[in-house]
Motif scaffolding. Sequence first.
Motif, PDB file in Angstrom:
ATOM      1  N   CYS A  43       0.847  -1.267   0.062  1.00  0.00           N
ATOM      2  CA  CYS A  43      -0.235   0.031   0.063  1.00  0.00           C
ATOM      3  C   CYS A  43       0.886   1.106   0.048  1.00  0.00           C
ATOM      4  O   CYS A  43       1.829   1.612   0.788  1.00  0.00           O
ATOM      5  CB  CYS A  43      -0.915  -0.040   1.138  1.00  0.00           C
ATOM      6  N   ARG A  44       0.417   2.159  -0.767  1.00  0.00           N
ATOM      7  CA  ARG A  44       1.224   3.585  -0.757  1.00  0.00           C
ATOM      8  C   ARG A  44       0.123   4.448  -0.836  1.00  0.00           C
ATOM      9  O   ARG A  44      -0.700   4.707  -1.557  1.00  0.00           O
ATOM     10  CB  ARG A  44       2.058   3.725  -1.981  1.00  0.00           C
ATOM     11  N   VAL A  45       0.451   5.369   0.368  1.00  0.00           N
ATOM     12  CA  VAL A  45      -0.673   6.338   0.674  1.00  0.00           C
ATOM     13  C   VAL A  45      -0.018   7.850   0.902  1.00  0.00           C
ATOM     14  O   VAL A  45       1.094   7.506   1.370  1.00  0.00           O
ATOM     15  CB  VAL A  45      -1.703   5.941   1.730  1.00  0.00           C
ATOM     16  N   PRO A  46      -0.765   8.828   0.697  1.00  0.00           N
ATOM     17  CA  PRO A  46       0.077   9.960   1.035  1.00  0.00           C
ATOM     18  C   PRO A  46       0.596  10.144   2.589  1.00  0.00           C
ATOM     19  O   PRO A  46       1.534  10.740   2.888  1.00  0.00           O
ATOM     20  CB  PRO A  46      -0.697  11.093   0.708  1.00  0.00           C
ATOM     21  N   THR A  47      -0.446   9.768   3.536  1.00  0.00           N
ATOM     22  CA  THR A  47      -0.039  10.068   4.910  1.00  0.00           C
ATOM     23  C   THR A  47      -0.193   8.782   5.933  1.00  0.00           C
ATOM     24  O   THR A  47      -1.209   7.872   5.484  1.00  0.00           O
ATOM     25  CB  THR A  47      -0.844  11.274   5.383  1.00  0.00           C
ATOM     26  N   ASN A  48       0.342   9.087   7.223  1.00  0.00           N
ATOM     27  CA  ASN A  48      -0.034   7.921   8.118  1.00  0.00           C
ATOM     28  C   ASN A  48      -1.605   7.904   8.561  1.00  0.00           C
ATOM     29  O   ASN A  48      -2.178   6.832   8.677  1.00  0.00           O
ATOM     30  CB  ASN A  48       0.840   8.268   9.335  1.00  0.00           C
ATOM     31  N   ASP A  49      -2.277   9.087   8.540  1.00  0.00           N
ATOM     32  CA  ASP A  49      -3.787   9.112   8.672  1.00  0.00           C
ATOM     33  C   ASP A  49      -4.473   8.396   7.457  1.00  0.00           C
ATOM     34  O   ASP A  49      -5.359   7.589   7.835  1.00  0.00           O
ATOM     35  CB  ASP A  49      -4.477  10.623   8.581  1.00  0.00           C
ATOM     36  N   ASP A  50      -3.924   8.448   6.276  1.00  0.00           N
ATOM     37  CA  ASP A  50      -4.454   7.643   5.097  1.00  0.00           C
ATOM     38  C   ASP A  50      -4.464   6.279   5.285  1.00  0.00           C
ATOM     39  O   ASP A  50      -5.261   5.293   4.973  1.00  0.00           O
ATOM     40  CB  ASP A  50      -3.934   8.125   3.900  1.00  0.00           C
ATOM     41  N   LEU A  51      -3.182   5.939   5.803  1.00  0.00           N
ATOM     42  CA  LEU A  51      -2.860   4.443   5.968  1.00  0.00           C
ATOM     43  C   LEU A  51      -3.847   3.823   6.981  1.00  0.00           C
ATOM     44  O   LEU A  51      -4.493   2.909   6.889  1.00  0.00           O
ATOM     45  CB  LEU A  51      -1.327   4.112   6.609  1.00  0.00           C
ATOM     46  N   SER A  52      -4.186   4.638   8.228  1.00  0.00           N
ATOM     47  CA  SER A  52      -4.949   4.263   9.260  1.00  0.00           C
ATOM     48  C   SER A  52      -6.354   4.145   8.663  1.00  0.00           C
ATOM     49  O   SER A  52      -7.114   2.975   9.206  1.00  0.00           O
ATOM     50  CB  SER A  52      -4.898   5.404  10.214  1.00  0.00           C
ATOM     51  N   GLU A  53      -6.844   5.033   7.987  1.00  0.00           N
ATOM     52  CA  GLU A  53      -8.134   4.927   7.258  1.00  0.00           C
ATOM     53  C   GLU A  53      -8.459   3.706   6.371  1.00  0.00           C
ATOM     54  O   GLU A  53      -9.377   2.895   6.658  1.00  0.00           O
ATOM     55  CB  GLU A  53      -8.439   6.261   6.517  1.00  0.00           C
ATOM     56  N   LEU A  54      -7.195   3.337   5.691  1.00  0.00           N
ATOM     57  CA  LEU A  54      -7.323   2.171   4.731  1.00  0.00           C
ATOM     58  C   LEU A  54      -7.282   1.061   5.631  1.00  0.00           C
ATOM     59  O   LEU A  54      -8.135  -0.098   5.370  1.00  0.00           O
ATOM     60  CB  LEU A  54      -6.069   1.993   3.929  1.00  0.00           C
ATOM     61  N   VAL A  55      -6.512   0.844   6.650  1.00  0.00           N
ATOM     62  CA  VAL A  55      -6.368  -0.375   7.454  1.00  0.00           C
ATOM     63  C   VAL A  55      -7.619  -0.759   8.386  1.00  0.00           C
ATOM     64  O   VAL A  55      -8.083  -1.548   8.371  1.00  0.00           O
ATOM     65  CB  VAL A  55      -5.182  -0.246   8.090  1.00  0.00           C
ATOM     66  N   THR A  56      -8.040   0.545   9.139  1.00  0.00           N
ATOM     67  CA  THR A  56      -8.997   0.223  10.097  1.00  0.00           C
ATOM     68  C   THR A  56     -10.567   0.534   9.518  1.00  0.00           C
ATOM     69  O   THR A  56     -11.398   0.028  10.269  1.00  0.00           O
ATOM     70  CB  THR A  56      -8.901   1.490  11.148  1.00  0.00           C
ATOM     71  N   ARG A  57     -10.626   0.948   8.324  1.00  0.00           N
ATOM     72  CA  ARG A  57     -11.869   1.257   7.633  1.00  0.00           C
ATOM     73  C   ARG A  57     -12.190   0.495   6.221  1.00  0.00           C
ATOM     74  O   ARG A  57     -13.158  -0.384   6.247  1.00  0.00           O
ATOM     75  CB  ARG A  57     -12.103   2.633   7.607  1.00  0.00           C
ATOM     76  N   GLY A  58     -11.279   0.599   5.427  1.00  0.00           N
ATOM     77  CA  GLY A  58     -11.259   0.016   4.236  1.00  0.00           C
ATOM     78  C   GLY A  58     -11.259  -1.281   4.182  1.00  0.00           C
ATOM     79  O   GLY A  58     -12.275  -2.017   3.622  1.00  0.00           O
ATOM     80  N   LEU A  59     -10.225  -2.168   4.843  1.00  0.00           N
ATOM     81  CA  LEU A  59     -10.354  -3.316   4.873  1.00  0.00           C
ATOM     82  C   LEU A  59     -11.319  -4.024   5.643  1.00  0.00           C
ATOM     83  O   LEU A  59     -11.747  -5.634   5.273  1.00  0.00           O
ATOM     84  CB  LEU A  59      -8.784  -3.872   5.474  1.00  0.00           C
ATOM     85  N   LEU A  60     -11.891  -3.175   6.691  1.00  0.00           N
ATOM     86  CA  LEU A  60     -13.230  -3.990   7.298  1.00  0.00           C
ATOM     87  C   LEU A  60     -14.234  -4.253   6.351  1.00  0.00           C
ATOM     88  O   LEU A  60     -15.055  -4.915   6.620  1.00  0.00           O
ATOM     89  CB  LEU A  60     -13.504  -3.074   8.622  1.00  0.00           C
ATOM     90  N   THR A  61     -14.397  -3.611   5.289  1.00  0.00           N
ATOM     91  CA  THR A  61     -15.350  -3.887   4.379  1.00  0.00           C
ATOM     92  C   THR A  61     -15.478  -5.056   3.761  1.00  0.00           C
ATOM     93  O   THR A  61     -16.145  -5.491   2.934  1.00  0.00           O
ATOM     94  CB  THR A  61     -15.522  -2.708   3.398  1.00  0.00           C
TER      95      THR A  61
END
Length: 94
Positions: free
Chosen positions: A44-62
């Motif tokens: 995964c390549r995202v602009p910020t740590n916050d974006d990574l947090s969103e991806l892992v804690t919300r995106g993958l949960l779907t």
Amino acid sequence: MVTSIILMNVERSKINEVAQQLADTEGVSEVFSVSGTYDLVAICRVPTNDDLSELVTRGLLTIDAILKTETMLAFKAFSRHDLETMFTIGLDGI
């Protein structure tokens, strides 16, 4: 740019389906099916740590078929493979 490696255990019957869902997810640049302890590895390549947090804690949960994840944060790249050269006419860079 923040790069992470996410190791995943997935329901066996859904590995290909989950891999495609991940590949279609914004921020996920590559997905590999692998042997060993894990079933899939996502880069995964995202602009910020916050974006990574969103991806892992919300995106993958779907994606219900993901049973377990382990996320590693990349600190430094020691070699770079220029993917752009692979797509040039004649593949001169390979």
